[in-house]
Each structure stands twice: as structure tokens, then as C-alpha cells.
Design an enzyme around this catalytic site. Structure first.
Site, PDB file in Angstrom:
ATOM      1  N   ASP A   7       0.878  -1.158   0.000  1.00 35.08           N
ATOM      2  CA  ASP A   7       0.000   0.000   0.000  1.00 35.08           C
ATOM      3  C   ASP A   7       0.919   1.213   0.000  1.00 35.08           C
ATOM      4  OD1 ASP A   7      -1.619   1.765   2.590  1.00 35.08           O
ATOM      5  OD2 ASP A   7      -2.457   1.538   0.577  1.00 35.08           O
ATOM      6  N   ASP A   9       0.034   5.106   0.905  1.00 37.45           N
ATOM      7  CA  ASP A   9      -0.114   6.072   2.003  1.00 37.45           C
ATOM      8  C   ASP A   9      -0.229   5.357   3.349  1.00 37.45           C
ATOM      9  OD1 ASP A   9      -2.230   8.115  -0.132  1.00 37.45           O
ATOM     10  OD2 ASP A   9      -0.063   8.024   0.056  1.00 37.45           O
ATOM     11  N   ASP A  17      -5.302  12.756   6.742  1.00 36.32           N
ATOM     12  CA  ASP A  17      -6.764  12.689   6.574  1.00 36.32           C
ATOM     13  C   ASP A  17      -7.219  13.665   5.495  1.00 36.32           C
ATOM     14  OD1 ASP A  17      -7.502  12.031  10.086  1.00 36.32           O
ATOM     15  OD2 ASP A  17      -6.964  10.699   8.411  1.00 36.32           O
ATOM     16  N   PHE A  19      -5.656  13.848   2.678  1.00 34.02           N
ATOM     17  CA  PHE A  19      -5.088  13.232   1.463  1.00 34.02           C
ATOM     18  C   PHE A  19      -3.675  13.773   1.187  1.00 34.02           C
ATOM     19  CE2 PHE A  19      -8.804  11.057  -0.586  1.00 34.02           C
ATOM     20  CZ  PHE A  19      -9.730  11.341   0.394  1.00 34.02           C
ATOM     21  N   THR A  50      -2.594   1.185  -4.690  1.00 32.18           N
ATOM     22  CA  THR A  50      -3.062   2.301  -3.856  1.00 32.18           C
ATOM     23  C   THR A  50      -4.404   2.857  -4.309  1.00 32.18           C
ATOM     24  OG1 THR A  50      -2.488   4.554  -3.101  1.00 32.18           O
ATOM     25  CG2 THR A  50      -1.669   3.930  -5.270  1.00 32.18           C
ATOM     26  N   GLN A  52      -6.639   5.923  -4.822  1.00 26.30           N
ATOM     27  CA  GLN A  52      -6.401   7.370  -4.948  1.00 26.30           C
ATOM     28  C   GLN A  52      -7.697   8.068  -5.356  1.00 26.30           C
ATOM     29  OE1 GLN A  52      -3.865   9.141  -3.930  1.00 26.30           O
ATOM     30  NE2 GLN A  52      -2.914   7.231  -3.187  1.00 26.30           N
ATOM     31  N   SER A  53      -8.680   8.016  -4.402  1.00 29.20           N
ATOM     32  CA  SER A  53      -9.989   8.632  -4.675  1.00 29.20           C
ATOM     33  C   SER A  53      -9.886  10.161  -4.745  1.00 29.20           C
ATOM     34  CB  SER A  53     -10.997   8.247  -3.587  1.00 29.20           C
ATOM     35  OG  SER A  53     -10.657   8.880  -2.354  1.00 29.20           O
ATOM     36  N   ARG A 100     -11.118  -0.545  -6.593  1.00 26.55           N
ATOM     37  CA  ARG A 100     -10.924   0.128  -5.301  1.00 26.55           C
ATOM     38  C   ARG A 100     -10.875  -0.906  -4.190  1.00 26.55           C
ATOM     39  NH1 ARG A 100     -11.812   4.865  -2.223  1.00 26.55           N
ATOM     40  NH2 ARG A 100     -12.966   4.407  -0.312  1.00 26.55           N
TER      41      ARG A 100
HETATM   42  O1  LIG Z   1      -3.495   4.023   1.629  1.00 32.10           O
HETATM   43  P1  LIG Z   1      -3.626   4.167   0.120  1.00 32.10           P
HETATM   44  O2  LIG Z   1      -4.595   3.177  -0.493  1.00 32.10           O
HETATM   45  O3  LIG Z   1      -2.256   4.157  -0.580  1.00 32.10           O
HETATM   46  O4  LIG Z   1      -4.187   5.686  -0.162  1.00 32.10           O
HETATM   47  C1  LIG Z   1      -5.154   6.228   0.723  1.00 32.10           C
HETATM   48  C2  LIG Z   1      -5.465   7.617   0.195  1.00 32.10           C
HETATM   49  O5  LIG Z   1      -5.947   7.541  -1.116  1.00 32.10           O
HETATM   50  C3  LIG Z   1      -6.545   8.307   0.978  1.00 32.10           C
HETATM   51  O6  LIG Z   1      -7.633   7.393   1.121  1.00 32.10           O
HETATM   52  C4  LIG Z   1      -8.766   8.043   1.746  1.00 32.10           C
HETATM   53  O7  LIG Z   1      -9.790   7.061   1.843  1.00 32.10           O
HETATM   54  P2  LIG Z   1     -11.116   7.173   0.927  1.00 32.10           P
HETATM   55  O8  LIG Z   1     -10.661   7.000  -0.523  1.00 32.10           O
HETATM   56  O9  LIG Z   1     -11.712   8.535   1.184  1.00 32.10           O
HETATM   57  O10 LIG Z   1     -11.999   6.016   1.403  1.00 32.10           O
HETATM   58  C5  LIG Z   1      -8.407   8.558   3.142  1.00 32.10           C
HETATM   59  O11 LIG Z   1      -8.101   7.458   3.972  1.00 32.10           O
HETATM   60  C6  LIG Z   1      -7.168   9.466   3.075  1.00 32.10           C
HETATM   61  O12 LIG Z   1      -6.748   9.792   4.378  1.00 32.10           O
HETATM   62  C7  LIG Z   1      -6.049   8.779   2.343  1.00 32.10           C
HETATM   63  O13 LIG Z   1      -4.967   9.699   2.143  1.00 32.10           O
HETATM   64 MG   LIG Z   2      -2.812   3.301   3.308  1.00 33.25          MG
HETATM   65 ZN   LIG Z   3     -11.263   1.853  -9.130  1.00 34.01          ZN
END
Ligand SMILES: O=P(O)(O)OC[C@@H](O)[C@H]1O[C@@H](OP(=O)(O)O)[C@@H](O)[C@@H](O)[C@@H]1O
Ligand SMILES: [Mg+2]
Ligand SMILES: [Zn+2]
Length: 186
Positions: A7, A9, A17, A19, A50, A52-53, A100
Site C-alpha cells: 500500500d 499512504d 486525513d 489526502f 493504492t 487514490q480517490s 478500489r
Molecule cells: O493508503 P492508500 O490506499 O495508498 O491511499 C489512501 C489515500 O488515497 C486516501 O484514502 C482516503 O480514503 P477514501 O478514498 O476517502 O476512502 C483517506 O483514507 C485518506 O486519508 C487517504 O490519504
Molecule cells: Mg494506506
Molecule cells: Zn477503481
């Protein structure tokens, strides 16, 4: 060929939080890039999967995501580490895509691209969804307590057999200890 799926982040770099919205906000977790270099030296190809929403949410665009990943690759190379490929899901939860996490779409794509079974491949994450995505395709799930890891541990419901580590460096120590058959001196 040995593969490991990370993963991004909260495992390779600090998470937020709000992003990670720019290359400036991408800051490696101490020891994570050096841990990737040790994996490479032990014969592992390292890929990233990862969510990346932030793309769907329009917090940043594709050019920015590419710039973040270019910074990550350069930072890795500066310590002799190589991240082979970054797989990402740009979608929002309500788009019901297949990629996702916790859905395994990215993992299936990795299996296709590397033409291997993912059974027994280690996957490292800080969120439950990271572990679930890997578990359903036979990966061995490893939780790190960086990023959202402590919260994930407290929430529980981890896939059976999940191994828990302080951080990526600690996970790699354990992984390479086992594979080399050595154990730490008593
Ligand atoms: O941990 P990976 O998968 O590499 O990336 C996570 C990020 O895309 C973001 O994913 C978001 O989740 P939502 O997409 O809002 O559920 C939140 O958790 C953010 O804090 C976080 O930075
Ligand atoms: Mg992560
Ligand atoms: Zn997707």
C-alpha cells in the site's frame, strides 16, 4: 521471481486525513525506502497498489499524481531502491469500480501483468481494506502500525493470519529473517 505488494499512504509515506495532494505533501516514512532497497537486494520485485480517490474527488489531477509518483521513484532510487510498478484506483467509493480496495481488481491486474499466482505473496497495508483485498486472492496480509495502522488494529476484524509490525522496516526484517532461515541472536 519474488513479489511483494505495498500500500502507499501510511506504509511507504506518511498519510493525511486531508489526502496527499501534491509532491510536497509526499514524505517518506523513515526507513521505508531503505526497507524497499533491502527487499530488492533479497530478490523481491516491489509493486504498489493504492486507492487514490482524491482524483475522483478532484483534490488533485493525474498530472499531480504522476508527479507524486515520480518523486517517490526518485527518492527510492536515491537509496538504491526500485519500485517496479504503481497500480492505482482513481475512483470514488460510489462508482462501484472493481479496482478500489477492498475489492481485488488491482491485485488481479498485478497477477495478470506479472503472470504469477498471488497465493502466498506478502501484501503490506495500514488499512483493513488493503489486507482484505490481498487476502481474497491468497496473499499473506501484513499490517503496519504507521499511517492508519494503529486505528485498524484497534478496530479489529483483521483477516485470519494477519501479521502485525511497527512499520515497513520491521516487516521486512521479519520477512527476510524467515526467508534466509536465520533467527536473530538470542
Ligand atoms: O493508503 P492508500 O490506499 O495508498 O491511499 C489512501 C489515500 O488515497 C486516501 O484514502 C482516503 O480514503 P477514501 O478514498 O476517502 O476512502 C483517506 O483514507 C485518506 O486519508 C487517504 O490519504
Ligand atoms: Mg494506506
Ligand atoms: Zn477503481
Amino acid at each position: 521471481m519474488k513479489l511483494i505488494i505495498l500500500d502507499r499512504d501510511g506504509v511507504i509515506n506518511h498519510d493525511s486525513d486531508e489526502f496527499i495532494k501534491s509532491p510536497d505533501e509526499w514524505i517518506p516514512i523513515p526507513g521505508s525506502l531503505q526497507a524497499i532497497a533491502r527487499l530488492n537486494q533479497a530478490g523481491y520485485q516491489v509493486v504498489v497498489a493504492t486507492n487514490q480517490s482524491g482524483i475522483a474527488r478532484k483534490y488533485f489531477d493525474m498530472a499531480t499524481l504522476n508527479a507524486i509518483h515520480q518523486k517517490m521513484h526518485i527518492a527510492a532510487q536515491q537509496v538504491g531502491a526500485e519500485i517496479d510498478t504503481v497500480f492505482f484506483c482513481p475512483h470514488a467509493a460510489d462508482e462501484s469500480c472493481d479496482c478500489r480496495k477492498p475489492k481485488p481488481g488491482m491485485l488481479h491486474e498485478i497477477a495478470r501483468r506479472y503472470d504469477i499466482s498471488l497465493k502466498g505473496v506478502p501484501t503490506v497495508g495500514d488499512s483493513l481494506r488493503d489486507l482484505q483485498a490481498g487476502f481474497v486472492v491468497g496473499c499473506i496480509p501484513h499490517l503496519v502500525l504507521t499511517g492508519k495502522g494503529k486505528k485498524t488494529q484497534a478496530t479489529g476484524g483483521l483477516p485470519p493470519g494477519t501479521l502485525i509490525h511497527a512499520d515497513l522496516a520491521g516487516m521486512v526484517d521479519k520477512l527476510l529473517q524467515h526467508s534466509s532461515g536465520t533467527t536473530a541472536a538470542a
